[in-house]
Design a protein around this motif. Sequence first.
Motif, PDB file in Angstrom:
ATOM      1  N   LEU A  28     -70.091 -66.501 -42.733  1.00 44.54           N
ATOM      2  CA  LEU A  28     -69.229 -65.827 -43.703  1.00 44.54           C
ATOM      3  C   LEU A  28     -67.972 -66.649 -43.976  1.00 44.54           C
ATOM      4  CD1 LEU A  28     -69.387 -62.168 -42.319  1.00 44.54           C
ATOM      5  CD2 LEU A  28     -70.554 -63.045 -44.351  1.00 44.54           C
ATOM      6  N   LYS A  29     -67.440 -67.239 -42.935  1.00 47.67           N
ATOM      7  CA  LYS A  29     -66.169 -67.960 -43.032  1.00 47.67           C
ATOM      8  C   LYS A  29     -66.249 -69.131 -43.999  1.00 47.67           C
ATOM      9  CE  LYS A  29     -62.912 -70.444 -40.051  1.00 47.67           C
ATOM     10  NZ  LYS A  29     -62.714 -70.995 -38.691  1.00 47.67           N
ATOM     11  N   ASP A  30     -67.404 -69.766 -44.088  1.00 50.91           N
ATOM     12  CA  ASP A  30     -67.534 -70.985 -44.885  1.00 50.91           C
ATOM     13  C   ASP A  30     -68.221 -70.761 -46.223  1.00 50.91           C
ATOM     14  OD1 ASP A  30     -66.359 -72.503 -42.825  1.00 50.91           O
ATOM     15  OD2 ASP A  30     -68.262 -72.556 -41.758  1.00 50.91           O
ATOM     16  N   ALA A  31     -68.281 -69.502 -46.677  1.00 45.28           N
ATOM     17  CA  ALA A  31     -68.898 -69.212 -47.972  1.00 45.28           C
ATOM     18  C   ALA A  31     -68.188 -69.996 -49.079  1.00 45.28           C
ATOM     19  CB  ALA A  31     -68.836 -67.720 -48.253  1.00 45.28           C
ATOM     20  N   LYS A  32     -68.969 -70.457 -50.040  1.00 44.39           N
ATOM     21  CA  LYS A  32     -68.412 -71.246 -51.140  1.00 44.39           C
ATOM     22  C   LYS A  32     -68.589 -70.496 -52.451  1.00 44.39           C
ATOM     23  CE  LYS A  32     -68.669 -75.721 -53.503  1.00 44.39           C
ATOM     24  NZ  LYS A  32     -69.369 -77.026 -53.582  1.00 44.39           N
ATOM     25  N   CYS A  33     -67.495 -70.346 -53.173  1.00 39.80           N
ATOM     26  CA  CYS A  33     -67.557 -69.726 -54.498  1.00 39.80           C
ATOM     27  C   CYS A  33     -68.081 -70.747 -55.505  1.00 39.80           C
ATOM     28  CB  CYS A  33     -66.179 -69.236 -54.925  1.00 39.80           C
ATOM     29  SG  CYS A  33     -66.135 -68.529 -56.590  1.00 39.80           S
ATOM     30  N   LEU A  34     -69.051 -70.329 -56.293  1.00 41.96           N
ATOM     31  CA  LEU A  34     -69.654 -71.208 -57.296  1.00 41.96           C
ATOM     32  C   LEU A  34     -69.165 -70.904 -58.710  1.00 41.96           C
ATOM     33  CD1 LEU A  34     -73.317 -71.133 -55.955  1.00 41.96           C
ATOM     34  CD2 LEU A  34     -71.523 -72.801 -55.458  1.00 41.96           C
ATOM     35  N   MET A  35     -68.812 -69.660 -58.967  1.00 39.04           N
ATOM     36  CA  MET A  35     -68.335 -69.264 -60.291  1.00 39.04           C
ATOM     37  C   MET A  35     -67.482 -68.019 -60.157  1.00 39.04           C
ATOM     38  SD  MET A  35     -70.507 -67.924 -63.628  1.00 39.04           S
ATOM     39  CE  MET A  35     -71.103 -69.531 -64.150  1.00 39.04           C
ATOM     40  N   THR A  36     -66.444 -67.939 -60.998  1.00 42.43           N
ATOM     41  CA  THR A  36     -65.610 -66.742 -61.058  1.00 42.43           C
ATOM     42  C   THR A  36     -65.460 -66.316 -62.500  1.00 42.43           C
ATOM     43  OG1 THR A  36     -64.381 -67.423 -59.091  1.00 42.43           O
ATOM     44  CG2 THR A  36     -63.370 -65.728 -60.462  1.00 42.43           C
ATOM     45  N   VAL A  37     -65.619 -65.023 -62.724  1.00 44.46           N
ATOM     46  CA  VAL A  37     -65.438 -64.420 -64.050  1.00 44.46           C
ATOM     47  C   VAL A  37     -64.263 -63.459 -63.951  1.00 44.46           C
ATOM     48  CG1 VAL A  37     -66.485 -63.004 -65.863  1.00 44.46           C
ATOM     49  CG2 VAL A  37     -67.903 -64.596 -64.531  1.00 44.46           C
ATOM     50  N   PHE A  38     -63.309 -63.608 -64.849  1.00 45.90           N
ATOM     51  CA  PHE A  38     -62.156 -62.707 -64.894  1.00 45.90           C
ATOM     52  C   PHE A  38     -62.001 -62.160 -66.298  1.00 45.90           C
ATOM     53  CE2 PHE A  38     -57.612 -62.044 -65.835  1.00 45.90           C
ATOM     54  CZ  PHE A  38     -57.344 -61.027 -64.916  1.00 45.90           C
ATOM     55  N   ASN A  39     -61.975 -60.826 -66.390  1.00 40.70           N
ATOM     56  CA  ASN A  39     -61.804 -60.187 -67.699  1.00 40.70           C
ATOM     57  C   ASN A  39     -62.892 -60.621 -68.677  1.00 40.70           C
ATOM     58  OD1 ASN A  39     -59.961 -58.166 -68.261  1.00 40.70           O
ATOM     59  ND2 ASN A  39     -58.657 -59.464 -69.510  1.00 40.70           N
ATOM     60  N   GLY A  40     -64.074 -60.865 -68.127  1.00 40.19           N
ATOM     61  CA  GLY A  40     -65.206 -61.235 -68.967  1.00 40.19           C
ATOM     62  C   GLY A  40     -65.315 -62.705 -69.298  1.00 40.19           C
ATOM     63  N   LYS A  41     -64.345 -63.514 -68.875  1.00 38.64           N
ATOM     64  CA  LYS A  41     -64.356 -64.945 -69.163  1.00 38.64           C
ATOM     65  C   LYS A  41     -64.628 -65.740 -67.893  1.00 38.64           C
ATOM     66  CE  LYS A  41     -61.046 -64.659 -73.005  1.00 38.64           C
ATOM     67  NZ  LYS A  41     -59.733 -65.140 -73.518  1.00 38.64           N
ATOM     68  N   VAL A  42     -65.414 -66.779 -68.016  1.00 40.49           N
ATOM     69  CA  VAL A  42     -65.655 -67.679 -66.893  1.00 40.49           C
ATOM     70  C   VAL A  42     -64.400 -68.528 -66.701  1.00 40.49           C
ATOM     71  CG1 VAL A  42     -67.039 -69.570 -65.990  1.00 40.49           C
ATOM     72  CG2 VAL A  42     -68.134 -67.724 -67.296  1.00 40.49           C
ATOM     73  N   VAL A  43     -63.738 -68.364 -65.553  1.00 35.82           N
ATOM     74  CA  VAL A  43     -62.483 -69.078 -65.313  1.00 35.82           C
ATOM     75  C   VAL A  43     -62.633 -70.155 -64.247  1.00 35.82           C
ATOM     76  CG1 VAL A  43     -60.984 -67.204 -66.076  1.00 35.82           C
ATOM     77  CG2 VAL A  43     -61.756 -67.255 -63.693  1.00 35.82           C
ATOM     78  N   PHE A  44     -63.798 -70.222 -63.601  1.00 41.55           N
ATOM     79  CA  PHE A  44     -64.025 -71.272 -62.599  1.00 41.55           C
ATOM     80  C   PHE A  44     -65.518 -71.501 -62.444  1.00 41.55           C
ATOM     81  CE2 PHE A  44     -65.243 -72.294 -58.214  1.00 41.55           C
ATOM     82  CZ  PHE A  44     -64.634 -73.540 -58.081  1.00 41.55           C
ATOM     83  N   ILE A  45     -65.900 -72.767 -62.393  1.00 44.96           N
ATOM     84  CA  ILE A  45     -67.251 -73.176 -62.012  1.00 44.96           C
ATOM     85  C   ILE A  45     -67.110 -74.333 -61.044  1.00 44.96           C
ATOM     86  CG2 ILE A  45     -69.446 -74.152 -62.757  1.00 44.96           C
ATOM     87  CD1 ILE A  45     -69.172 -72.768 -65.389  1.00 44.96           C
ATOM     88  N   ALA A  46     -67.708 -74.206 -59.877  1.00 36.03           N
ATOM     89  CA  ALA A  46     -67.630 -75.262 -58.867  1.00 36.03           C
ATOM     90  C   ALA A  46     -68.430 -76.481 -59.310  1.00 36.03           C
ATOM     91  CB  ALA A  46     -68.149 -74.749 -57.531  1.00 36.03           C
ATOM     92  N   GLU A  47     -67.927 -77.632 -58.949  1.00 31.45           N
ATOM     93  CA  GLU A  47     -68.632 -78.870 -59.256  1.00 31.45           C
ATOM     94  C   GLU A  47     -69.989 -78.868 -58.564  1.00 31.45           C
ATOM     95  OE1 GLU A  47     -67.918 -83.728 -58.939  1.00 31.45           O
ATOM     96  OE2 GLU A  47     -66.354 -82.311 -58.323  1.00 31.45           O
TER      97      GLU A  47
END
Length: 908
Positions: A884-903
Amino acid sequence: MTLARRIRLASASLVLALPLALAAQAPSVTAEKQSSGTTQLLIGLHAVNEQVVWATGAGGTVLRTTDGGAHWQTSLIPGGGFLAVRDVHALDSLTAWVLSIGNADSSRIYQTRDGGKTWNAQFINDDAPAFYDCLAFWDAKRAIAVSDAAHGHTPIRLTSDGGARWELQPFDKQPVADSGEGSLASSGTCVAVAGTRHAWIGTVGNAQGARVLRSTDGGRTWAASVTPIGGGAKGSSAASIAFRDERNGFAGGAKAPRVARTTDGGVTWTAVGEPTFSADIYGLAVRGAKGPLLAGGRNGLSVSWDNGEHWQAVDAGDWWSVTFASDRVAFAVGPKGQIARLTLSPAQQPSATLLLLHGKVLTVDANDRVAQAVAIAGTRIVGVGTDAEMEQLAAPNARRVDLKGRTVTPGLLDAHVHFAQGGTDQLLFIPLGYPTVKSVAEAVAAVKARVATTPVGQWVQGTGWDEGKLVEKRYITAKDLDAVSPNHPVYLEHTTGHYAVVNSAALKRAGITKDTKDPPAGTIDRAADGAPTGVLKESAQNLVRALIPDLSGADLERGIADLAKKFNAEGMTGGKDPGIDDVTWDAYQRVARAGKLSVRIFALWSGGRSVAEAKALIAKRASMTRPYESTGDDNIIAGGVKLFMDGSGGARTAWVYDPWYKNGTVLDGENRGYPAMNPDTMRMVIRMYHDAGMHVSTHAIGDKAIDWIVDSYDAALKAKPTNGLRHGIIHANMPTDRAIDAIARLQRDHDAGYPEPSASFTWWIGDLYAGTFGPQRAARLNPFHTFQSKGIIWANGSDFFVTPFPARYGLWSAVARETTLGTYGRTPFGTTEAVDVRTALRAVTIWAAHQQFLEKKTGSIEVGKYADLAVWDRNFYEVPTAQLKDAKCLMTVFNGKVVFIAEGAGFQ
């Protein structure tokens, strides 16, 4: 010319046809003609329900229907002829009040209790002739009537007995300084009320535009809005007002045909859109907390489903008043006797523009359902289910993201994060946290490097050191720093923020010597001979900190924008920032306006440590700090107040019943910490904020401090049982059994008493804590399992900059309860109070959203909620705890918009 005078000149021919122009995918509006039986102009309108509607107009005409408009009964107010009945307020099918515009003699209010067969007249202005044309009721007895100009001011009449007596509340002078043609308060064109004490009056403006006058005491005193409603149009009027609640309202203009919106009760207004017609707006009506907005005026009738941002045309005729009879039925009347019954159908399912497919969606809803896909339209989630179900919602050009089995969670939230300050500190100050710094020598070397690039005499600052992680297991001291910085004052803040170390140059600037006494609620650490070591705890830090220049608004803006990006990269979409000031609030506003605040911030004002400070903050901020009454802005929320009851477990300054320890087994003498302010004053201040309707979260770490705060909340709620303020206990490290039982009761009975702990304390400062707590207290640290067994919900926070902000660390810590280095063993706090990962996830999603008053809008993946989501490289429900500690976020959506995509995530 005021609205009241203009309407007398309207024509009287009958218009019945209502052509509709519907936008694709918009909610539908159908209209049916109503035979009113009159061609007199109709001015006033009020619906009791879908069946009972009253309308009033010229010639003293009163219309009433009891069958939804199939038949209308007509009666006349005595006096007829020139008399026009401007406004009407009805209680039921038989009881109503109507307001006559009047003539040179008087205006009157008439009341009927028999459906209009007989009328009881009450003079309003027998002592000051004027044309009263606006009427609004708070309840069956309390009302306000407003007129146009007379004797140089706008007369306002109040009644508390249903009209038998009216009290004059005039304006004797201008509410705000203005110049130009016309008087700001020369004419009241419309009036609206909400709640039990709020009222608003629209005015005819001057060359700068019309304004709205507002009252928060039932009409006794008034203030003026800051932003002109008319947009600078000469002679414009705020001709119509409608409010959802005490904060959220709308005003429509004449001569400036636009709608303005307020989210702060009328202090400021923003133009949000023009209805589909381009002439005067004379009628506005709004339905419920989220319902549609209806506008009627010269050449048009329009409906908006998004608070005025966009409008749908209904008709191109003239309309003077509009009213909602229910969520689905509205009525409109016009100057030629026309009446329309509008039926508003629910919106068609929105066409999804973003689909997340082929994944595992941890919804964190009431059933903790796991779905396959999510559909998003605009800012909202419109579908959660299977791939096939979501495909049915897709727009032709929808973007599809193949998750390839990856996991989706709600965007993670932080219930306690010093967002603005911590983000700025990261950019400006020397990073001294582990593993960047592992020894005193490395800390000193970092200071030396910064000194070399800093002009002589300027401050050198650093943050994040922790003696529990240094190989020497001791404080950094002034002596250590003097060797590399004899001329630069140095201030290095501890990771907890509750103590700092300064060098001799800083001590000298502050005048701190061997003879300086400890300040109240503070400690100057001393060597054996009494000389200051350079370590300052709690309020003693202020002796030096007061000399350091404050962070600028521009610095804070940079820090906020930078940390927002870093939050998104960790799958995080919101946080509760405690203890901010005006400068920080303004910085947040600027970052949001620049489109760089891709998180939801729930801010707590710094509540001070005295009655005087509490009074000042209440006077300044209480009216805007009511998170249980949405302002419509869910990006930055003025949430409440933060208070301090005690200090730190690491500094051994938290207020406890039994003495603190040194090095695990050796007692720190009789040191039991101390309160950060007088406990009785604290109780009084909590009561003041509670009575003002403000949410309070109080820092309390020690068991004695927690008892005091829980008892203080209990006392405030018994004195004034206001439910739903959700008062919180920040950290709540080691509550007693009595406190835990009281917390469970407060949550059950009053929606208050919510722990806001930091699970990551056991990890990041656990090696320090284990040495100061002692074995019995250590076992009680963060008693999450006990909370769960008692039905207590809690909201997890990082307390960043105290611990690293990624919520995955707190998620893991709540399950594992391990320390960073294992100085006193890997799990010196035991695992009895550990919880499962599903509970830990709720604490950083839906329960954290609850403490931001947003649980109905975010915190879980459900239809209608904001599309705040995170995509992960692993399934939290399936992987071993250690992963759990080392989970990696691949994408984040905020307010319906993609604001982050991991390389390398592989998403298009």
